[in-house]
Scaffold this active site. Structure first.
Site, PDB file in Angstrom:
ATOM      1  N   MET A  72      73.750  68.103  28.171  1.00 39.49           N
ATOM      2  CA  MET A  72      72.296  68.208  28.212  1.00 39.49           C
ATOM      3  C   MET A  72      71.779  67.929  29.605  1.00 39.49           C
ATOM      4  O   MET A  72      70.862  68.587  30.107  1.00 39.49           O
ATOM      5  CB  MET A  72      71.683  67.169  27.263  1.00 39.49           C
ATOM      6  CG  MET A  72      71.587  67.630  25.847  1.00 39.49           C
ATOM      7  SD  MET A  72      70.041  68.491  25.595  1.00 39.49           S
ATOM      8  CE  MET A  72      69.000  67.120  25.106  1.00 39.49           C
ATOM      9  N   CYS A  91      69.689  88.991  15.877  1.00 35.82           N
ATOM     10  CA  CYS A  91      70.309  87.952  15.047  1.00 35.82           C
ATOM     11  C   CYS A  91      69.333  87.394  14.022  1.00 35.82           C
ATOM     12  O   CYS A  91      69.733  86.782  13.038  1.00 35.82           O
ATOM     13  CB  CYS A  91      70.927  86.856  15.905  1.00 35.82           C
ATOM     14  SG  CYS A  91      69.830  86.233  17.149  1.00 35.82           S
ATOM     15  N   ASN A  92      68.039  87.620  14.233  1.00 38.12           N
ATOM     16  CA  ASN A  92      67.063  87.091  13.281  1.00 38.12           C
ATOM     17  C   ASN A  92      66.472  88.122  12.335  1.00 38.12           C
ATOM     18  O   ASN A  92      65.776  87.768  11.395  1.00 38.12           O
ATOM     19  CB  ASN A  92      65.923  86.397  14.027  1.00 38.12           C
ATOM     20  CG  ASN A  92      66.308  85.008  14.446  1.00 38.12           C
ATOM     21  OD1 ASN A  92      67.127  84.371  13.800  1.00 38.12           O
ATOM     22  ND2 ASN A  92      65.731  84.545  15.539  1.00 38.12           N
ATOM     23  N   GLY A 105      75.704  60.147  35.183  1.00 34.65           N
ATOM     24  CA  GLY A 105      76.532  60.597  34.072  1.00 34.65           C
ATOM     25  C   GLY A 105      76.615  62.104  34.104  1.00 34.65           C
ATOM     26  O   GLY A 105      76.038  62.753  34.971  1.00 34.65           O
ATOM     27  N   ALA A 106      77.338  62.661  33.141  1.00 35.51           N
ATOM     28  CA  ALA A 106      77.536  64.108  33.216  1.00 35.51           C
ATOM     29  C   ALA A 106      77.542  64.739  31.838  1.00 35.51           C
ATOM     30  O   ALA A 106      78.402  65.532  31.505  1.00 35.51           O
ATOM     31  CB  ALA A 106      78.833  64.401  33.951  1.00 35.51           C
ATOM     32  N   GLU A 146      58.584  83.408  21.707  1.00 40.39           N
ATOM     33  CA  GLU A 146      59.839  83.520  22.469  1.00 40.39           C
ATOM     34  C   GLU A 146      59.907  84.921  23.078  1.00 40.39           C
ATOM     35  O   GLU A 146      59.465  85.898  22.472  1.00 40.39           O
ATOM     36  CB  GLU A 146      61.053  83.196  21.577  1.00 40.39           C
ATOM     37  CG  GLU A 146      61.192  84.026  20.307  1.00 40.39           C
ATOM     38  CD  GLU A 146      62.004  85.271  20.498  1.00 40.39           C
ATOM     39  OE1 GLU A 146      62.542  85.449  21.599  1.00 40.39           O
ATOM     40  OE2 GLU A 146      62.074  86.078  19.562  1.00 40.39           O
ATOM     41  N   SER A 162      58.398  85.634  15.119  1.00 39.77           N
ATOM     42  CA  SER A 162      59.676  85.054  15.524  1.00 39.77           C
ATOM     43  C   SER A 162      59.851  83.644  14.972  1.00 39.77           C
ATOM     44  O   SER A 162      58.894  83.003  14.557  1.00 39.77           O
ATOM     45  CB  SER A 162      59.761  84.988  17.047  1.00 39.77           C
ATOM     46  OG  SER A 162      59.704  86.270  17.589  1.00 39.77           O
TER      47      SER A 162
END
Lengths: 434, 277
Positions: free
Chosen positions: A193, A50-51, A189-190, A114, A109
């Site tokens: 992230m 994709c890059n 919480g949900a 990565e 990259s």
């Protein structure tokens, strides 16, 4: 014989251009074979991620091959070359070697270090190997590139520190707790992230997950996902002291956790450290919590800051990696140079010539009665004989170089005639001084 | 020149090599780059052991009776203690710092008069090696705790302020540093206690009284109370982290003063090792 790279990447082209020239992985045979069919191209590999989209080729005529490769890229995707031209880079020779080594080592990259790119290049090479479009040079070249990438990975700390927010949180936890094995996480919480970060924690050894939510059913659902324990929102503070790591992302507009509550929890757990991660905006946790001894509070910006610092650290490591790449370029180039048949031809001729001279001397020493013209005739005969013997192999070698499969002949000749070319310099010198 | 002094100088050089190698490995920060440092430190420790044995043979008594010998012996116990700690933890930053301290101790030792002197008759006792070994080993363990405490505070500061220097990437976790603090305390405190008790017994035998409040005794006792408080706090009320680190540093300052400062500033019964020798 040169290696040529034609392509574009995130550095030269926006995604809108990159996507137009991408090669889908399920249909690699056709483009690879078309590329190999180009008259100036003798070996072909196509890398498409994709890059970046890059064509790796081997050719004896770099300039002509470049033109063909560019045209091929445009024609294959049925777009005018003009729209592509400004995004394309063409790299040859040493620069091309450097480029590919950098790419596989993840130095080129978007996020340096990565880990995916190496696998992607390996896959691309796999297609070329499968369809037999990579020959002697590209085979050797790509294997070399993989080993360079491995060296960079093991000898530098290029992939050492987290460059994503959720993984940065895991690393910070490790810096605080040493190991997060067996620790307890409380999810408040949900948010998405929050869930992602929790997953990272669980994958890295956290064994106990407590989940609380204003809507208890959602807490139950999420808890089931991590085989954890749901906690009523109204009394989650009673469980605070059990948590080593607290991840919070509620939609609350005021603080859900105050400093004095943390202080109390800490007393209950005999000052064992706590790590609070506040991913909510507006924030869930009173920033003063960070002032409590043995408590560390990070909000989204703090985590981003850690990521940025880690990126800087990676760039420092990249300098080290470039040194490794430079060293390996030298090695690969000397192998490439060995592919050249000329030194072999010269060595072979010298070898035969030396033998001829020696035998003539021996013969003349025994046949002292020969007249001058007789001797000349014998010399001419020996010379004609050796030339005739040497002519076919010389021709074959030159042809083989054109077909870029000279290496096997070079190797064979070296063994059969005990030739000393292609040996490391030191060895060669030793032979000369003998 | 005596063999032991030549050996001492050789030891000093090898410690310097070990320190440089460790510092280098901290700078490059590669996995395994501290291997050379560790090997040189082991070699240095070995030569140092030979040095001490040689001096013991040449002098005829345990070589801990003047400042040169004390610095050397302290450096030796510190190197030995650290090599034990290092067997499990392997941390270049701690190693580099500790070996720098060892090197400084050795340099101090080299600046003092190095010749073997006649033994003060009061010290001619089998209690000398016992008392000194316990005391010095305790000090060495507390030195390691001090180094860990300094790095704990630095790292804690960085984690709280969220500003990371190059050091951050080279430090072990807070938990590890705190654990070193605790382990050193559980080993150092009994050693120090034994040092004080053996000293008291020896005092009773040679001076006729267990305790005579001479400055060394007084300061040792104060130091003992600091570590006792820290140990108590850790075991009962869960003192840890920052507070434990600060106390380990305070304790070490008292250790230093008891070890060196008292001899230089406060004359007393223990003044065999004053600057005058």
């Amino acid at each position: 014989m040169d290696i040529i790279v034609v392509g574009l990447s995130h550095k030269t082209a926006p995604v809108s251009v990159r996507e137009t020239v991408a090669f889908p992985p399920e249909a690699m045979q056709a483009p690879l074979e078309q590329m190999l069919a180009l008259s100036q191209v003798s070996e072909a590999i196509i890398v498409s991620t994709c890059n970046r989209v890059e064509l790796y080729a081997v050719s004896t005529n770099g300039a002509a091959a470049t033109v063909q490769l560019k045209q091929f890229l445009a024609d294959y995707h049925q777009i005018p070359l003009d729209t592509l031209e400004s995004h394309l880079y063409v790299i040859q020779g040493e620069e091309a070697i450097r480029h590919v080594f950098n790419v596989t080592s993840s130095l080129d990259s978007m996020v340096i270090g990565e880990p995916q790119i190496l696998g992607q290049i390996k896959t691309s090479y796999g297609y070329a190997a499968e369809h037999k479009t990579a020959g002697l040079i590209l085979n050797r070249f790509l294997h070399k590139a993989f080993s360079v990438a491995k060296r960079v990975r093991t000898e530098t700390n290029i992939a050492g520190n987290a460059v994503s927010v959720s993984f940065a949180a895991v690393e910070l936890a490790r810096k605080i707790f040493g190991s997060i094995e067996g620790k307890t996480v409380l999810l408040i919480g949900a948010g998405e992230m929050c869930e992602l970060a929790a997953k990272h924690f669980v994958n890295n050894g956290v064994t106990r997950v407590l989940v609380t939510n204003r809507t208890f059913s959602r807490a139950e659902k999420l808890a089931a996902e991590f085989s954890g324990q749901p906690v009523l929102f109204e009394n989650f503070h009673d469980h605070l002291h059990q948590a080593d790591i607290v991840l919070s992302s509620t939609g609350a507009t005021s603080f859900v956790i105050e400093a004095d509550q943390v202080q109390a929890a800490l007393k209950q757990r005999k000052n064992r450290p706590m790590f609070y991660i506040d991913i909510a905006v507006p924030r869930d946790i009173d920033p003063r919590v960070n002032n409590v001894n043995n408590v560390y509070l990070y909000d989204v910006d703090d985590l981003q800051g850690v990521v940025n610092a880690n990126l800087k650290e990676r760039h420092k490591e990249a300098e080290q990696a470039h040194e490794i790449v430079e060293h390996e370029i030298g090695q690969f180039q000397s192998w490439m140079a060995g592919l050249d048949v000329v030194p072999t031809i010269v060595a072979l001729r010298q070898q035969i010539e030396t033998l001829r001279q020696a035998e003539l001397e021996k013969t003349f020493a025994n046949l002292k009665h020969l007249s001058g013209s007789d001797r000349k005739a014998i010399i001419a005969m020996s010379s004609a004989l050796t030339n005739k013997i040497l002519h076919p192999p010389t021709k074959a070698l030159k042809q083989a170089q054109k077909d870029s499969d000279a290496q096997q002949y070079v190797d064979a000749l070296q063994v059969l005639f005990d030739l000393k070319i292609g040996a490391p310099e030191g060895k060669l010198k030793a032979v000369e001084s003998d | 020149m005596d063999v032991n002094i030549l050996l001492f100088k050789l030891t000093l050089v090898v410690y310097a090599v070990a320190t440089s190698l460790y510092l280098f490995s901290v700078v490059v920060n590669r996995p395994g780059s501290d291997r050379c440092g560790r090997w040189s430190l082991m070699v240095a420790f070995f030569i140092h052991t030979v040095t001490l044995i040689t001096r013991f043979v040449e002098a005829g008594y345990t070589p801990v009776t003047n400042l040169h010998e004390s610095f050397s012996f302290f450096a030796w116990t510190l190197a030995g203690t650290f090599l034990l700690v290092d067997r499990r933890l392997r941390m270049a930053v701690l190693a580099a710092t500790t070996s720098t301290i060892i090197l400084v101790l050795m340099l101090f030792g080299s600046l003092m008069p190095m010749q073997v002197q006649d033994l003060n008759p009061v010290l001619d006792s089998f209690w000398l090696p016992i008392h000194i070994s316990f005391s010095f080993l305790g000090n060495a363990v507390f030195t390691v705790a001090f180094v860990a405490a300094i790095f704990y505070l630095m790292q804690e500061r960085m984690l709280k302020s969220k500003k990371f220097s190059a050091l951050y990437y080279r430090l072990p976790s807070l938990d590890t540093l705190d654990m070193i603090n605790y382990r050193c305390l559980t080993f150092g405190f009994p050693l120090m206690t034994m040092g004080i008790i053996s000293g008291a017994v020896w005092a009773e035998m040679s001076w006729g009284t267990y305790w005579s409040w001479d400055p060394k005794e007084t300061w040792a006792l104060i130091t003992w109370f600091i570590y006792a408080a820290l140990l108590h706090g850790r075991l009962t009320t869960g003192w840890r982290g920052r507070r434990a680190a600060i106390l380990a540093i305070v304790g070490f300052i008292f250790v230093l003063f008891t070890f060196v400062g008292v001899n230089m500033l406060l004359p007393g019964l223990h003044s065999y090792t004053s600057m005058a020798g």
